[in-house]
Design a protein around this motif. Sequence first.
Motif, PDB file in Angstrom:
ATOM      1  N   LEU A 175       0.778  -1.265  -0.020  1.00 58.59           N
ATOM      2  CA  LEU A 175       0.046  -0.082  -0.279  1.00 58.59           C
ATOM      3  C   LEU A 175       0.769   1.344  -0.107  1.00 58.59           C
ATOM      4  N   PHE A 213      -0.533  -8.267   4.532  1.00 62.72           N
ATOM      5  CA  PHE A 213      -1.138  -8.261   5.856  1.00 62.72           C
ATOM      6  C   PHE A 213      -0.069  -9.171   6.726  1.00 62.72           C
TER       7      PHE A 213
ATOM      8  N   PRO B  73     -10.241  -8.079  14.963  1.00 66.55           N
ATOM      9  CA  PRO B  73     -10.337  -7.326  13.986  1.00 66.55           C
ATOM     10  C   PRO B  73     -10.943  -5.866  13.948  1.00 66.55           C
ATOM     11  N   LEU B 175      -8.386   3.701  -1.849  1.00 66.08           N
ATOM     12  CA  LEU B 175      -7.001   3.719  -1.433  1.00 66.08           C
ATOM     13  C   LEU B 175      -6.491   4.920  -0.898  1.00 66.08           C
ATOM     14  N   ASP B 176      -7.273   6.003  -1.221  1.00 66.94           N
ATOM     15  CA  ASP B 176      -6.723   7.351  -0.820  1.00 66.94           C
ATOM     16  C   ASP B 176      -7.913   7.789   0.605  1.00 66.94           C
ATOM     17  N   GLY B 228      -8.750  -6.173   1.017  1.00 65.53           N
ATOM     18  CA  GLY B 228      -7.640  -6.198   0.950  1.00 65.53           C
ATOM     19  C   GLY B 228      -7.026  -4.757   1.267  1.00 65.53           C
ATOM     20  N   ILE B 229      -7.633  -3.816   0.606  1.00 64.61           N
ATOM     21  CA  ILE B 229      -7.192  -2.436   0.624  1.00 64.61           C
ATOM     22  C   ILE B 229      -7.664  -2.049   2.007  1.00 64.61           C
ATOM     23  N   VAL B 231      -8.141  -3.763   5.137  1.00 63.27           N
ATOM     24  CA  VAL B 231      -7.441  -4.532   5.945  1.00 63.27           C
ATOM     25  C   VAL B 231      -5.950  -3.869   6.187  1.00 63.27           C
ATOM     26  N   ALA B 232      -5.516  -3.697   4.915  1.00 65.13           N
ATOM     27  CA  ALA B 232      -3.931  -3.053   4.758  1.00 65.13           C
ATOM     28  C   ALA B 232      -3.902  -1.848   5.403  1.00 65.13           C
ATOM     29  N   LYS B 233      -4.876  -0.981   5.270  1.00 67.63           N
ATOM     30  CA  LYS B 233      -5.082   0.317   5.777  1.00 67.63           C
ATOM     31  C   LYS B 233      -4.979   0.240   7.127  1.00 67.63           C
ATOM     32  N   GLU B 235      -3.941  -2.018   9.393  1.00 71.29           N
ATOM     33  CA  GLU B 235      -2.757  -2.642   9.798  1.00 71.29           C
ATOM     34  C   GLU B 235      -1.717  -1.350   9.904  1.00 71.29           C
ATOM     35  N   LEU B 236      -1.866  -0.676   8.655  1.00 70.72           N
ATOM     36  CA  LEU B 236      -0.818   0.562   8.794  1.00 70.72           C
ATOM     37  C   LEU B 236      -1.131   1.448   9.808  1.00 70.72           C
ATOM     38  N   ARG B 239       0.621   2.099  12.746  1.00 70.58           N
ATOM     39  CA  ARG B 239       2.026   2.260  12.921  1.00 70.58           C
ATOM     40  C   ARG B 239       2.527   3.423  12.351  1.00 70.58           C
TER      41      ARG B 239
END
Lengths: 240, 240
Positions: A175, A213, B73, B175-176, B228-229, B231-233, B235-236, B239
């Motif tokens: 990403l 992930f 989650p 995504l944005d 997918g997008i 979940v990845a967002k 997780e990030l 961080r």
Amino acid sequence: MNRILYRKSELAHDQLLLTDRRATHILQVLKPALGDELRTGEIDGPLSSGKVMRLDAQKVLLAISEVSQPERPTLDLLLALPRPKVLKRLLPQISAMGVDHLYLTNAERVEKYYFDTHVLEPDFYHGALLEGLQQSGDTCMPQVEVIRHLPSFLSKTDFPENRWLLHPYASQNLLDAELRSERCLLAIGPEGGWRSSELELFEGLGFQQVSLFDRVLRSDTACISALGIAVAKGELYGRD
Amino acid sequence: MNRILYRKSELAHDQLLLTDRRATHILQVLKPALGDELRTGEIDGPLSSGKVMRLDAQKVLLAISEVSQPERPTLDLLLALPRPKVLKRLLPQISAMGVDHLYLTNAERVEKYYFDTHVLEPDFYHGALLEGLQQSGDTCMPQVEVIRHLPSFLSKTDFPENRWLLHPYASQNLLDAELRSERCLLAIGPEGGWRSSELELFEGLGFQQVSLFDRVLRSDTACISALGIAVAKGELYGRD
């Protein structure tokens, strides 16, 4: 079918006579009237519009006029050959999402017998890829290459500047990966992952490791998720 | 199976006796020795480790010790009920990717007969969701709710601050989309999309429309890509 696709050789004086399941789909699902315009497209050619000229019990005649020339996708996918059942399910999804080169490759953790499947026969995979194009409305057929020996393929191929290798333990998330030009190549390993010798090979060729992930996904789920992110990034690239 | 899951009620004095397909999987695929530690987990409970105490022709006895408590989650999914065949294929992928609440809802373009499927029987969908958890190694079972009447459900439910509605023509790409807190809800419509009255309903509740690609994807492909997008967002998010 969101678009009826045909080969150039099927056209005669800009007319298209359909008698197969495309005709059935038009007659039973779309149910157009004479004179209606249907979304059509030439495989690896222009998007077009098909005016309904004749409707019979089993036949449809369309007058085709070109609408626009689509751009080819800018994403290439190098995929360690999954088990045939999974590949069969993935193919239409891959073409629907938009892939230019589709490299199906051997890898140390790919079972040899996967290469014996009928799914790798061009007639079969073309049909499966076509199904995805008819869904997404694109005409650009992925260019499939089946690779028996990865090292020699890698050594003789020119890859785009952006080369990503999906790897569960990479610190950078796909990403967040910087897209330095529109074209990119995404490499996805087999169940169980790449061997370290393979990882070194990719590293030597400048592939950047990216993760998805903190989860172990089935290879088809991982493939669709990663493709989704890569395609969306590519589409946004032009707009920045 | 990347993790052997069990219900709390199956434990007796921290021992787990397996005689079903989990035992078969251990005996035929994992092939451990006595004393080996296997990755195990309690459904909706801790991740654990199972020490192999006994191996018989059809039986495996494990001594369970708790390793850690996974976090649930932070992504909820509101999904217009897809056709049963598609739902069946989606369920293990959804649980593998990590979803907290899974709302399967009616919508104007959902065929009524989809609700008659055996896939919506709790025993069936639990099994399918469990398959995904055993793949991803998580223990958090999605909390499934089947919704027959969307407007009344929406009016009486508290949603997280981030509420996204996937819509092909939205100007903002998922995504944005800005993630303002870790928890979010993603709403995905039926084949053919939401009706305008439904869109207005979501809009009134502060759902933000987000798009995915300039392509019409099959609903399962769109669902996995969007998940997918998201979940990845998520997780990030932690961080940053």
